[in-house]
Scaffold this active site. Structure first.
Site: not given
Length: 334
Positions: A44, A49, A75, A163
């Site tokens: 998530k 991570k 990102k 996702d």
């Protein structure tokens, strides 16, 4: 050539064609040599991570392994953590600039290194102007042109957005581009919901003949409440490491400091994680239903005990509905 000669040559030609057809095709490249472990890490957004990967890749390199870290999250924060807050040019933006200039992309334009770790960022489209999944696919197509299948690394680590409902972000699982998946989660419902989705994607593609498995779970910001541990046991995957919710880790991570160094306070933690990741087997998970996932948490934390009350036509209108004549045509049966 006479007709008789042509007819005599037909059996020989047929035999040659049959012999050629019997030669097995070349194997489809999967992104690396057999000796290379390609590992995709999912989690998530904000779960840590990229922090985990930056420190894991650094520790692997310090242990003498050749490591390539590829950031696949729009990102682009994976390499920023590795490079002390310094952002590096992404593959997508570099490719666009080079194409406009009529130039080819070279390795040195997109790949950079620090203390033995090689790293690059795929990047993503501008906000609201493209599909992140398509950007992932385009990035890997460019990597193949740069010789991705021929690079000699011990580990290729892929940092993916959790996702996986989008095909692009599920690419390593769907196309067997990696041997195993590592999920990063914490003792909260949302991160374990994403981890469960990743397990569901792995299970789905294994049913279709895929070979990717889940290597295990890394528990980040572990506060000791145990929900992530219970999740791992329920889906049948091991816990590879539990990184505590410690203020020293939080502060150093916010300052883009690498803490996975041999000899440092947190060095043994990441050394253990490196060994566990290297030896993790690709497990076939058993994803949980929504109710089973909620069952890992205390009732007051997830709102159990609430009864679903069906809405009525009067509720929707704010008043009692008025009967109206039906426009349906009814035919008499004979």
């Amino acid at each position: 050539m006479t007709l008789a000669t042509r007819e005599a040559a037909l059996p020989l030609a047929a035999a040659l064609l049959r012999a050629e057809a019997a030669i097995p095709p070349d194997p489809v490249p999967t992104g690396a040599t057999r000796e290379t472990q390609v590992i995709a890490i999912y989690g998530k957004g904000g779960i840590g991570k990229s922090f985990t990967l930056a420190n894991l890749s650094y520790m692997l390199a310090q242990q003498g392994r050749r490591v390539l870290l590829i950031g696949c999250d729009p990102k682009s924060d994976t390499t920023s953590l590795l490079f002390g807050g310094r952002a590096c040019p992404t593959i997508i933006e570099t490719s666009t600039k080079k194409k406009l200039a009529g130039e080819a992309v070279a390795i040195g334009d997109v790949c950079f290194k620090r203390d033995g770790v090689f790293a690059m960022e795929l990047g993503g489209p501008e906000v609201g102007r493209g599909c992140g999944g398509r950007g992932i696919i385009h990035g890997f197509e460019l990597l193949e042109k740069l010789g991705f299948h021929e690079w000699g690394f011990d580990y290729v680590l892929l940092d993916f957005l959790g996702d996986v409902v989008c095909g692009g972000f599920g690419l390593p699982i769907a196309r067997d581009m990696c041997q195993k998946v590592i999920v990063v989660g914490s003792n909260d419902l949302q991160s374990l919901y994403v981890a469960n989705n990743v397990c569901s994607a792995v299970e789905y593609f294994r049913k279709l003949g895929g070979n990717v498995g889940v290597g295990g779970l890394v528990i980040n910001k572990d506060d000791g409440t145990g929900e992530a541990q219970a999740f791992a046991e329920s889906v049948g995957i091991p816990v590879l490491a539990a990184i505590p919710a410690d203020d020293d880790i939080r502060r150093k991570s916010a300052n883009y400091e690498i803490i996975g160094r041999p000899g440092d306070r947190w060095g043994p933690l990441f050394a253990g994680l490196a060994e566990n990741v290297a030896g993790a087997l690709p497990h076939q998970p058993r994803p949980l239903s929504q109710d089973a996932l909620l069952g890992l948490f205390k009732g007051e934390a997830v709102g159990r005990g609430v009864v679903l009350e069906a809405a009525s036509e009067a509720d929707m209108r704010g008043a009692a509905p008025q009967p109206r004549p039906s426009l349906e045509v009814v035919y008499d049966t004979v």
